[in-house]
Design a protein around this motif. Structure first.
Motif, PDB file in Angstrom:
ATOM      1  N   UNK A   1       0.047  -0.456 -10.453  1.00  0.00           N
ATOM      2  CA  UNK A   1       0.336  -1.571  -9.452  1.00  0.00           C
ATOM      3  C   UNK A   1       0.174  -0.907  -7.826  1.00  0.00           C
ATOM      4  N   UNK A   2       0.499  -1.960  -7.017  1.00  0.00           N
ATOM      5  CA  UNK A   2       0.109  -1.447  -5.513  1.00  0.00           C
ATOM      6  C   UNK A   2      -1.363  -0.995  -5.645  1.00  0.00           C
ATOM      7  N   UNK A   3      -1.763  -0.765  -4.157  1.00  0.00           N
ATOM      8  CA  UNK A   3      -2.935  -0.250  -3.834  1.00  0.00           C
ATOM      9  C   UNK A   3      -2.588   1.175  -3.032  1.00  0.00           C
ATOM     10  N   UNK A   4      -3.372   2.178  -3.710  1.00  0.00           N
ATOM     11  CA  UNK A   4      -2.759   3.432  -3.189  1.00  0.00           C
ATOM     12  C   UNK A   4      -4.174   4.178  -2.422  1.00  0.00           C
TER      13      UNK A   4
ATOM     14  N   UNK B   1       1.166  -1.167   0.165  1.00  0.00           N
ATOM     15  CA  UNK B   1       0.127  -0.008   0.000  1.00  0.00           C
ATOM     16  C   UNK B   1       0.902   1.145   0.035  1.00  0.00           C
ATOM     17  N   UNK B   2       0.572   2.369  -0.565  1.00  0.00           N
ATOM     18  CA  UNK B   2       1.038   3.573  -0.535  1.00  0.00           C
ATOM     19  C   UNK B   2      -0.032   4.613  -0.227  1.00  0.00           C
ATOM     20  N   UNK B   3       0.289   5.359   0.703  1.00  0.00           N
ATOM     21  CA  UNK B   3      -0.599   6.226   1.590  1.00  0.00           C
ATOM     22  C   UNK B   3      -0.137   7.781   1.427  1.00  0.00           C
ATOM     23  N   UNK B   4      -1.055   8.600   1.182  1.00  0.00           N
ATOM     24  CA  UNK B   4      -0.769   9.997   1.195  1.00  0.00           C
ATOM     25  C   UNK B   4      -1.918  10.864   1.568  1.00  0.00           C
TER      26      UNK B   4
ATOM     27  N   UNK C   1      -6.616   1.307  -9.266  1.00  0.00           N
ATOM     28  CA  UNK C   1      -5.937   0.809  -8.126  1.00  0.00           C
ATOM     29  C   UNK C   1      -5.982   1.768  -7.053  1.00  0.00           C
ATOM     30  N   UNK C   2      -6.857   2.717  -6.895  1.00  0.00           N
ATOM     31  CA  UNK C   2      -6.545   3.704  -5.821  1.00  0.00           C
ATOM     32  C   UNK C   2      -8.187   4.231  -5.225  1.00  0.00           C
ATOM     33  N   UNK C   3      -8.091   4.818  -4.166  1.00  0.00           N
ATOM     34  CA  UNK C   3      -9.349   5.026  -3.354  1.00  0.00           C
ATOM     35  C   UNK C   3      -8.868   6.183  -2.313  1.00  0.00           C
ATOM     36  N   UNK C   4      -9.869   6.676  -1.886  1.00  0.00           N
ATOM     37  CA  UNK C   4     -10.040   7.775  -0.891  1.00  0.00           C
ATOM     38  C   UNK C   4     -10.732   7.382   0.465  1.00  0.00           C
TER      39      UNK C   4
ATOM     40  N   UNK D   1      -6.497  -0.851  13.272  1.00  0.00           N
ATOM     41  CA  UNK D   1      -7.321  -1.307  14.167  1.00  0.00           C
ATOM     42  C   UNK D   1      -8.597  -2.342  13.883  1.00  0.00           C
ATOM     43  N   UNK D   2      -9.127  -1.680  12.641  1.00  0.00           N
ATOM     44  CA  UNK D   2     -10.250  -2.335  12.197  1.00  0.00           C
ATOM     45  C   UNK D   2     -10.095  -3.471  11.250  1.00  0.00           C
ATOM     46  N   UNK D   3      -8.731  -3.721  11.104  1.00  0.00           N
ATOM     47  CA  UNK D   3      -8.468  -4.951  10.286  1.00  0.00           C
ATOM     48  C   UNK D   3      -8.587  -4.687   8.600  1.00  0.00           C
ATOM     49  N   UNK D   4      -8.529  -3.332   8.312  1.00  0.00           N
ATOM     50  CA  UNK D   4      -8.495  -2.979   6.895  1.00  0.00           C
ATOM     51  C   UNK D   4      -7.611  -3.638   6.061  1.00  0.00           C
ATOM     52  N   UNK D   5      -6.258  -3.614   6.661  1.00  0.00           N
ATOM     53  CA  UNK D   5      -5.247  -4.074   5.803  1.00  0.00           C
ATOM     54  C   UNK D   5      -4.795  -5.739   5.865  1.00  0.00           C
ATOM     55  N   UNK D   6      -4.681  -6.304   5.061  1.00  0.00           N
ATOM     56  CA  UNK D   6      -4.320  -7.797   4.805  1.00  0.00           C
ATOM     57  C   UNK D   6      -3.217  -7.933   5.905  1.00  0.00           C
ATOM     58  N   UNK D   7      -3.054  -9.260   6.379  1.00  0.00           N
ATOM     59  CA  UNK D   7      -1.991  -9.608   7.300  1.00  0.00           C
ATOM     60  C   UNK D   7      -0.756  -9.635   6.534  1.00  0.00           C
ATOM     61  N   UNK D   8       0.374  -9.082   7.010  1.00  0.00           N
ATOM     62  CA  UNK D   8       1.643  -9.029   6.528  1.00  0.00           C
ATOM     63  C   UNK D   8       1.843  -7.858   5.466  1.00  0.00           C
ATOM     64  N   UNK D   9       0.917  -7.163   5.434  1.00  0.00           N
ATOM     65  CA  UNK D   9       1.008  -5.848   4.468  1.00  0.00           C
ATOM     66  C   UNK D   9       2.124  -5.135   4.732  1.00  0.00           C
ATOM     67  N   UNK D  10       2.845  -4.611   3.945  1.00  0.00           N
ATOM     68  CA  UNK D  10       3.766  -3.370   3.983  1.00  0.00           C
ATOM     69  C   UNK D  10       3.238  -2.172   3.604  1.00  0.00           C
ATOM     70  N   UNK D  11       3.095  -1.231   4.293  1.00  0.00           N
ATOM     71  CA  UNK D  11       2.234  -0.075   4.215  1.00  0.00           C
ATOM     72  C   UNK D  11       3.347   1.166   3.915  1.00  0.00           C
ATOM     73  N   UNK D  12       3.651   1.919   2.951  1.00  0.00           N
ATOM     74  CA  UNK D  12       4.687   2.895   2.795  1.00  0.00           C
ATOM     75  C   UNK D  12       3.652   4.266   2.916  1.00  0.00           C
ATOM     76  N   UNK D  13       4.064   5.188   3.677  1.00  0.00           N
ATOM     77  CA  UNK D  13       3.454   6.382   3.792  1.00  0.00           C
ATOM     78  C   UNK D  13       4.339   7.710   3.560  1.00  0.00           C
ATOM     79  N   UNK D  14       3.778   8.489   2.983  1.00  0.00           N
ATOM     80  CA  UNK D  14       4.333   9.831   2.592  1.00  0.00           C
ATOM     81  C   UNK D  14       4.409  10.891   3.724  1.00  0.00           C
TER      82      UNK D  14
END
Length: 316
Positions: free
Chosen positions: A192-195, A171-174, A225-228, A276-289
């Motif tokens: 690619x990825x989820x944004x 995941x990539x978040x901004x 591949x993106x959402x808000x 906390x709401x288990x939105x992200x899949x187990x073992x996900x790597x989340x890159x944050x800007x």
């Protein structure tokens, strides 16, 4: 010299972080420290401005003009860039003139920016020919950069942020203000990825259209591949709450990284809640800007002194 400096993006670290109140160890959160990009042209602003500056220089413009609020990170960065790269700068500021200048506008003025105020009714028409013609009559020939710096050249610059994240991530978040940075990340990932974007304005769904247009204008494509996530605005731009300020102080204590509460602070609060709401899949790597903007902290503390003092866990 300008070309050489801007075409070599600053090297900034990618740092593993701990989010307050998050016990789930099945995801990894990594913070891309764009706040360390430049002392004044901070965070995403470097990437948004770089190709605009190059275009202006190549086409013989000597003056840059843009719009923003009284605490605008974009206005602050544009003034610094103008001084560094030899442009005159004009900031068209929403609202009425106030003295003394706040810290953001004082810094912009110190960096040589001409400050001009536009009443709120006129400011809402800033993208019209009427206002543009009036500005040309007042200031002559200039290169116009939109509010927040978001245009196709900004998207091009922000697309390069993706290349600087040189490890695997899911995941990539901004955070999102005008949407230019997220549009660049979407283009840089090339479907690619989820944004995920975190609008900092109330009713941020309108950015779906704006971001889609920015993406298409630059790439000629639409991506899916993106959402808000629009629930973490804290009632609007530059609005904060006790829970947000408390989260930021706890984050800084855990990670020794400074945040501001308008953009990156709200996004990280949202990511912590989603984990906390288990939105992200187990073992996900989340890159944050980390989009920088720390220059605005002084103004926020003056605006909300009781919130910052009360929620600071290290206060006397």
């Amino acid at each position: 010299m300008l070309m050489d400096i801007l075409l070599t993006n600053p090297d900034t670290p990618l740092q593993k972080i701990i989010l307050p109140g998050v016990k789930n160890e099945n995801v990894t959160v990594l913070l891309k420290r764009l706040d360390l990009t430049h002392p004044e042209i901070s965070g995403n602003k470097w990437y948004k401005l770089k190709y605009n500056l190059l275009f202006a220089k190549e086409n013989g413009y000597e003056t840059l003009l843009s719009f923003g609020g009284a605490y605008s990170n974009h206005i602050h960065a544009l003034a610094a860039a103008g001084k560094l790269f030899g442009f005159k700068t004009i900031g068209i500021i929403r609202g009425e003139e106030h003295f003394p200048l706040n810290s953001t506008l004082q810094s912009a003025s110190d960096n040589g920016m001409m400050i001009h105020y536009l009443d709120r009714k006129s400011y809402r028409k800033k993208d019209t020919d009427e206002i543009n013609d009036a500005l040309k009559k007042s200031f002559g020939n200039f290169y116009l950069i939109p509010e927040g710096g978001s245009n196709a050249l900004a998207v091009k610059g922000c697309s390069e942020i993706v290349k600087s994240i040189d490890i695997h991530f899911d995941y990539l978040c901004a955070p999102c203000g005008t949407g230019g940075t997220l549009a660049g990340l979407i283009c840089g990932c090339n479907n690619s990825k989820k944004i995920i974007g975190f609008p900092v304005l109330k009713g941020g769904q309108f950015l779906l259209k704006d971001i889609s247009e920015l993406v298409y204008n630059f790439s000629g494509q639409y991506f899916s591949n993106w959402k808000l996530q629009t629930e973490y605005h804290f009632e609007g731009y530059a609005k904060v709450s006790s829970s947000l300020i408390k989260f930021i102080f706890e984050f800084e204590k855990l990670n020794k990284i400074e945040l501001e509460p308008i953009y990156t602070g709200k996004m990280l609060f949202g990511i912590a809640d989603l984990i906390r709401k288990n939105f992200f899949e187990t073992n996900s790597v989340i890159a944050v800007i980390h989009t920088g903007g720390l220059q605005g902290l002084k103004g926020m503390k003056m605006r909300y002194p009781s919130l910052f003092e009360f929620n600071n866990p290290v206060r006397a």
